[in-house]
Design a protein around this motif. Structure first.
Motif, mmCIF file in Angstrom:
data_model
loop_
_atom_site.group_PDB
_atom_site.id
_atom_site.type_symbol
_atom_site.label_atom_id
_atom_site.label_comp_id
_atom_site.label_asym_id
_atom_site.label_seq_id
_atom_site.Cartn_x
_atom_site.Cartn_y
_atom_site.Cartn_z
ATOM 1 N N LEU A 12 80.123 126.144 114.313
ATOM 2 C CA LEU A 12 80.174 124.981 115.134
ATOM 3 C C LEU A 12 81.685 124.644 115.182
ATOM 4 O O LEU A 12 82.140 123.764 116.064
ATOM 5 C CB LEU A 12 79.438 123.740 114.315
ATOM 6 C CG LEU A 12 78.009 123.742 114.468
ATOM 7 C CD1 LEU A 12 77.437 122.818 113.501
ATOM 8 C CD2 LEU A 12 77.524 123.551 115.992
ATOM 9 N N GLU A 13 82.570 124.840 114.058
ATOM 10 C CA GLU A 13 83.915 124.523 113.935
ATOM 11 C C GLU A 13 84.843 125.234 115.206
ATOM 12 O O GLU A 13 85.676 124.739 115.948
ATOM 13 C CB GLU A 13 84.673 124.837 112.749
ATOM 14 C CG GLU A 13 84.257 123.730 111.483
ATOM 15 C CD GLU A 13 84.915 123.852 110.256
ATOM 16 O OE1 GLU A 13 86.068 124.255 110.265
ATOM 17 O OE2 GLU A 13 84.122 123.764 109.270
ATOM 18 N N ILE A 14 84.465 126.371 115.255
ATOM 19 C CA ILE A 14 84.930 127.542 116.338
ATOM 20 C C ILE A 14 84.520 126.924 117.685
ATOM 21 O O ILE A 14 85.312 126.855 118.277
ATOM 22 C CB ILE A 14 84.640 128.778 116.214
ATOM 23 C CG1 ILE A 14 85.365 129.489 114.925
ATOM 24 C CG2 ILE A 14 84.922 129.430 117.419
ATOM 25 C CD1 ILE A 14 84.815 130.661 114.433
ATOM 26 N N GLN A 15 83.457 126.147 117.658
ATOM 27 C CA GLN A 15 82.984 125.967 119.349
ATOM 28 C C GLN A 15 83.638 124.591 119.544
ATOM 29 O O GLN A 15 83.908 124.474 120.544
ATOM 30 C CB GLN A 15 81.355 125.643 119.122
ATOM 31 C CG GLN A 15 80.962 125.410 120.509
ATOM 32 C CD GLN A 15 80.934 126.392 121.321
ATOM 33 O OE1 GLN A 15 80.858 127.552 121.430
ATOM 34 N NE2 GLN A 15 81.168 126.181 122.836
ATOM 35 N N ASP A 16 83.896 123.887 118.550
ATOM 36 C CA ASP A 16 84.680 122.620 118.638
ATOM 37 C C ASP A 16 86.232 122.912 119.255
ATOM 38 O O ASP A 16 86.527 122.198 120.119
ATOM 39 C CB ASP A 16 84.606 121.680 117.330
ATOM 40 C CG ASP A 16 83.230 120.989 117.258
ATOM 41 O OD1 ASP A 16 82.422 120.788 118.006
ATOM 42 O OD2 ASP A 16 83.158 120.288 116.083
#
Length: 140
Positions: A12-16
């Protein structure tokens, strides 16, 4: 396969981070790229006719190149992310319509090939390369 909470959080952090990049470029907020890339990142946009270099060079390139467009949208698809502890790789599809002065729309299809690293301030892009899929309606 069941994913751990850490893996879900990392993804999720990478997608953000990828979404933040799209918004920064489309809003022409060049300094926002400083918290998306590592300070020593290498960025290669040559596949679409762009520059290759470090973050300051790419910020200058983007500011100059995108000045010719009234609006752009980086529409990204879900990424193929491979996690390996504090590093990761990703392949992200991008459809990028850009409107030239006068209303002509250029469409660019590409993939971002990224290497991510976890830093003390969160995930960052350490290396980014473009892979061209297509140009449509390019100025001739």
């Amino acid at each position: 396969m069941t994913k751990s909470l850490r893996e879900l959080s990392d993804r999720l952090e990478i997608q953000d981070l990828l979404v933040d990049y799209s918004h920064a470029v489309d809003r022409r907020e060049w300094d926002a790229l400083d918290v998306i890339f590592t300070p020593d990142a290498t960025i290669d946009f040559r596949a679409t006719g762009g520059a290759h270099g470090d973050l300051p060079a790419i910020k200058a390139f983007l500011a100059k190149a995108l000045a010719n467009f009234t609006v752009s949208q980086h529409l990204i698809a879900p990424s193929k992310i491979e996690l390996a502890g504090d590093t990761a790789t990703g392949r992200t599809m991008c459809h990028n319509p850009m409107v030239l002065e006068g209303g002509r729309v250029l469409f660019v299809g590409l993939w971002y090939i990224d290497r991510f690293v976890r830093t003390e301030n969160g995930w960052r892009i350490a290396d980014r390369t473009q892979e061209l899929a297509y140009f449509h309606n390019a100025p001739g």
